[in-house]
Design an enzyme around this catalytic site. Structure first.
Site, PDB file in Angstrom:
ATOM      1  N   SER A 196      41.714 -59.317 -14.179  1.00 14.34           N
ATOM      2  CA  SER A 196      41.529 -59.524 -13.101  1.00 14.34           C
ATOM      3  C   SER A 196      39.602 -59.440 -13.567  1.00 14.34           C
ATOM      4  O   SER A 196      39.369 -60.507 -14.538  1.00 14.34           O
ATOM      5  CB  SER A 196      41.926 -59.014 -12.009  1.00 14.34           C
ATOM      6  OG  SER A 196      40.846 -58.799 -10.999  1.00 14.34           O
ATOM      7  N   ASP A 294      48.679 -67.392  -7.977  1.00 15.24           N
ATOM      8  CA  ASP A 294      47.582 -67.223  -8.108  1.00 15.24           C
ATOM      9  C   ASP A 294      46.301 -67.998  -7.263  1.00 15.24           C
ATOM     10  O   ASP A 294      45.796 -69.278  -7.638  1.00 15.24           O
ATOM     11  CB  ASP A 294      47.098 -66.439  -9.241  1.00 15.24           C
ATOM     12  CG  ASP A 294      45.166 -65.807  -8.389  1.00 15.24           C
ATOM     13  OD1 ASP A 294      44.710 -65.853  -8.284  1.00 15.24           O
ATOM     14  OD2 ASP A 294      44.878 -64.577 -10.412  1.00 15.24           O
TER      15      ASP A 294
END
Lengths: 353, 530
Positions: A196, A294
């Site tokens: 991330s 995602d």
């Protein structure tokens, strides 16, 4: 609302194991409580809710850890994870003495990689001592026969750009200059890894390393956080469906980027209109892992593509049915696939002609 | 949970995790000792008992729906002023948030009797904020309740799959309450009520028992069918597309024989008869063999339909012969009953029938293989197959349930645009019977074993059939048919030589055409029709 729309809202539950769903949903809801609409962040509650674990110099599953301050002026901590050395009878001792913490990592000709790890949390959440990241770092030690240095970088919104990058750079310099982290060739064999926001930090630190001549052997980016001003197809298609929303992504970028900057800032969009040219430089090879569910995957794929077009070595691992956070619990095939790839990426290949 | 290449339809197929204490569609996890914690969540710092995972997920979902509906400013103020305790005990922490946000109390948890900390202990607030609390009561908006409804439906189905019928029963009560608060005239309220009904029947009755839903007389069944035919285009599309393909297959043939696997009211055939009448070069001799269930009340309904069609054929000068074959199951039909002649061109027409043969094996082997085998022996010029485009035949109940929920909710959405009554209401009842069969029944009694096109393709190719592609003219004509319906939402798509009809890009019906590859004889090589 049409009946079929309602059913779509339950999709995330169908693609991950139940305990993963609980974990990710819990994060999603708790994080919702912490982000205030005015852009401030409830740091006290965040620290209260974050599940943390202390370092442990006594080996657990052959790995021990300890915390070190690597920059006193800003209280920059890192947690170091090392494989426990076996005693003369080949057993792992029950405790590690202080003297062994900084014993040279390499005792033979075998090269010991040092992985500098940047945890995720969209620049605002989590710490090096968060339970989920402690587990992950411990796993990397055994997986890669490596030492892992997990950096407790400063977070937004209190410390926006470029604090996290500066801290990453500080850690890289620190690691590179520790004699005890060297292998027998008197060099520290450094890899950068992160998920991330940590993945985003990896890129920036690697870029700076290139300019300063510190050699980084490879970058590992797990679901790296990138973005841009436009709304991509994947963002529109996957908004709200798998634990993440465009709205929350916007909030975190606003909290991290300098005042007045938009998401085409090169920190957010390295290959965007304001991005730097990466051609002709000695950028490390990259392993980029993208989860098919995602919503920011279009940006992640553009990143991998940008590296390729600039002539750099990239291995893209696209996991079609994975959601964010799949690597936090070892209960799915994607987890094991990625761990194998990381092992292969970090393990030095014997020279052959 | 591996990366898997399931079809593109909205619901995921079954998933299984490689090594975990809980998987999202697990039904076979043995009950854990009461205090056993989920060890993966424990590693992440959260204490949740393995047996409580479902309930905790339920509460998280509820919390989300409330938060989605509430004003973010008010939530954040409220939460900031509150004092939180023990976030590692996830269940209690979520409960305390729910309580604070003043929602419905959670479903009573049968296993959680030993919890020494009642929910309220996890949160305290300063008394001078009590008035502030009042302002934040989350109104149960329509949307919020609908989301809860879907979620409790899934949870109930999961409980049924695990055999936890007492929890399932409690959830049915919950569901009835939710249904009372939602608009039952459309959307999730409408289709949801049918699924709640189906689940509650299944809980009360044994699924192998055929009396799971009251049997209608053949006459009543026909009425429902007719109204379904009128209210939405699915059957019309099936008939229309099939007739196109059959017409083409019969080009240049003087003697043709159509075998209809489910005659019903013969609604498909007037159009074919008329098209044959107008054929350049004149109509062929048309034989129609209609298969259907025997009539219990002494009527010979097959013959009655046959007579009506004969009259129509006579009126347009098409030489016509009809034969009815009564059989309760397709695999009871023997080829000799069809009396095919070697001189005729044969078309086998199966509209939503083949899936009924996917049930348990008979003593003679899998029924579908038997039937496909004798179809192949007939050497038809065309086998027309129309089936529901969904996988309602998965081995795990929860997977079937979820897929059916997606499928039928889309179908009901498309029905919403139909305003004609009583067509719409009776069409819904027709669909309800299908839902009931998918959800309530098992074994021989479960006949609605729909499978998607990709699987039918495999099956038919393995059984010795080759695809006949439906071309752009069939496509164009199907689309023109749809313009007769005012609704914009229907879509015809081409899928590798097959046509599908769907609602809003979700295919619901798939039509494909096949020809038999004759079995190689010992003395001659295989002959392929040009």
């Amino acid at each position: 609302m049409a009946g079929s729309d309602q059913i779509n809202l339950c999709e995330s539950k169908r693609v991950v194991p139940l305990n993963t769903w609980i974990l990710m949903s819990n994060f999603k809801l708790a994080y919702n409580l912490l982000r205030r609409p005015d852009g401030t962040f409830n740091r006290h509650l965040a620290e209260f809710l974050d599940r943390k674990v202390p370092a442990n110099v006594n080996p657990v599953d052959g790995v021990f850890s300890f915390d070190i301050v690597i920059d006193r002026s800003i209280n920059l901590l890192s947690r170091i994870y090392r494989p426990a050395a076996k005693d003369s009878e080949g057993r792992v001792p029950l405790s590690t003495s202080f003297a062994q913490l900084k014993k040279p990592v390499s005792t033979s000709d075998v090269v010991v990689p040092v992985i500098i790890f940047f945890h995720g949390g969209s620049f605002a959440h989590s710490s090096a001592n968060s339970a989920i990241y402690d587990i992950l770092c411990r796993r990397l030690v055994g997986l890669c026969n490596a030492v892992v240095v997990s950096v407790n970088y400063r977070r937004a919104p209190e410390n926006p750009y470029p604090s996290a990058y500066d801290d990453g750079w500080t850690a890289l310099e620190w690691v590179n200059s520790r004699p005890w982290l060297q292998s027998k060739d008197s060099k520290v064999h450094i890899f950068l890894a992160g998920d991330s926001s940590g993945g985003n930090i990896v890129h920036q630190v690697a870029l700076r390393a290139v300019k300063s001549g510190i050699k980084v052997l490879g970058n590992i980016l797990l679901n790296p956080m990138f973005g841009g001003k436009t709304r991509t197809e994947s963002e529109k298609r996957l908004d709200s469906r798998y634990f993440v929303t465009i709205q929350d992504r916007d909030w975190y970028w606003k909290a991290f980027l300098p005042e007045g900057e938009d998401r085409d800032h090169p920190a957010c969009n390295p290959f965007g209109p304001k991005g730097a040219c990466l051609e002709g430089i000695k950028f490390p090879k990259s392993l980029v892992v993208v989860a098919g569910l995602d919503l920011i995957q279009d940006w992640q794929l553009a990143y991998a593509d940008g590296l390729k077009r600039a002539g750099h070595e990239v291995k893209l691992l696209y996991l079609e049915k994975a959601t964010i956070g799949f690597y936090l619990l070892p209960n799915n095939d994607h987890f094991h696939t990625v761990m194998d790839e990381i092992h292969n990426f970090v393990t030095p290949i014997p020279d052959c002609e | 949970m591996g990366p898997h290449d399931s079809s593109i339809s909205a619901a995921a197929g079954s998933t299984s995790s490689s090594s975990s204490s809980s998987a999202c569609s697990s039904s076979t996890k043995p009950p854990q000792p009461p205090d056993q914690m989920d060890h993966l969540l424990a590693g992440a710092g959260y204490k949740v008992r393995s047996n409580d995972l479902h309930q905790v997920a339920e509460r998280l979902h509820r919390l989300e729906t409330v938060m989605v509906k509430s004003n973010p400013l008010e939530i954040s103020d409220l939460v900031n002023d509150a004092v939180h305790y023990n976030p590692a005990d996830l269940a209690s922490w979520v409960d305390s948030l729910l309580t604070e946000l003043n929602t419905n109390p959670p479903v009573p948890v049968p296993t959680d009797l030993s919890d020494p900390h009642p929910n309220m202990n996890n949160m305290m607030y300063a008394t001078n904020h009590a008035p502030h609390l009042q302002q934040v009561v989350a109104q149960p908006f329509e949307e919020d309740v609908s989301i809860q409804l879907v979620h409790v439906l899934m949870t109930c189905a999961e409980a049924v799959q695990r055999g936890d019928l007492s929890l399932a029963g409690l959830l049915i009560d919950d569901l009835q309450a939710l249904l009372g608060r939602v608009n039952s005239g459309c959307g999730i309220g409408k289709v949801g009520s049918f699924f709640v009904d189906a689940l509650s029947r299944r809980i009360v009755n044994s699924p192998e028992n055929a009396a799971v839903h009251s049997d209608l007389s053949a006459y009543e069944n026909e009425i429902l069918y007719h109204h379904y035919y009128e209210a939405c285009p699915y059957l019309k599309f099936a008939h229309f597309t099939a007739n196109q393909a059959i017409l083409e297959a019969f080009e240049g043939q003087d003697c043709v024989h159509v075998i209809d696997f489910n005659l019903m009211q013969g609604l498909q055939w007037p159009a074919l008869i008329q098209a044959l009448a107008l054929r350049p070069g004149g109509p062929p001799l048309l034989r129609l063999t209609g298969i259907g269930p025997p009539s219990p009340d002494g009527r010979d309904s097959l013959r009655e339909i046959g007579l009506k069609l004969a009259e129509l054929a006579r009126s347009v000068n098409v030489r016509f012969a009809f034969r009815g074959v009564a059989a309760s199951r397709l695999d009871d039909v023997k080829p000799w009953m069809l009396q095919v002649s070697p001189k005729e061109a044969i078309a086998v027409n199966s509209i939503m029938q083949l899936h009924r043969l996917l049930g348990p094996n008979s003593s003679r082997g899998p029924p579908i293989d038997l039937v496909l085998d004798w179809i192949r022996d007939l050497n038809p010029r065309i086998l027309m197959v129309v089936e529901q485009e969904s996988n309602h035949n998965q081995p795990e109940f929860l997977d079937r349930f979820t897929e059916a929920l997606y499928y039928y909710s889309t179908m009901f959405d498309s029905l919403d645009v139909c305003t004609a009554q009583p067509e719409k209401a009776l069409a819904e009842l027709y669909i309800q019977r299908e839902i009931c069969n998918v959800v309530c029944c098992e074994g021989l009694v479960r006949v609605e074993r729909h499978e998607p096109l990709v699987r039918w393709r495999e099956r038919l190719i393995n059984a010795g059939f080759a695809p006949l592609h439906l071309g752009s003219n069939a496509f164009k004509q199907a689309r023109m048919l749809l313009t007769l319906f005012s609704a914009e939402g229907y879509s015809v798509e081409e899928n590798e030589g097959c046509l599908t009809l769907g609602w809003h890009s979700r295919p619901l019906i798939a039509a494909s055409a096949w020809q038999a590859i004759p079995k190689p004889s010992p003395t001659m090589g295989p002959i392929i029709h040009p």
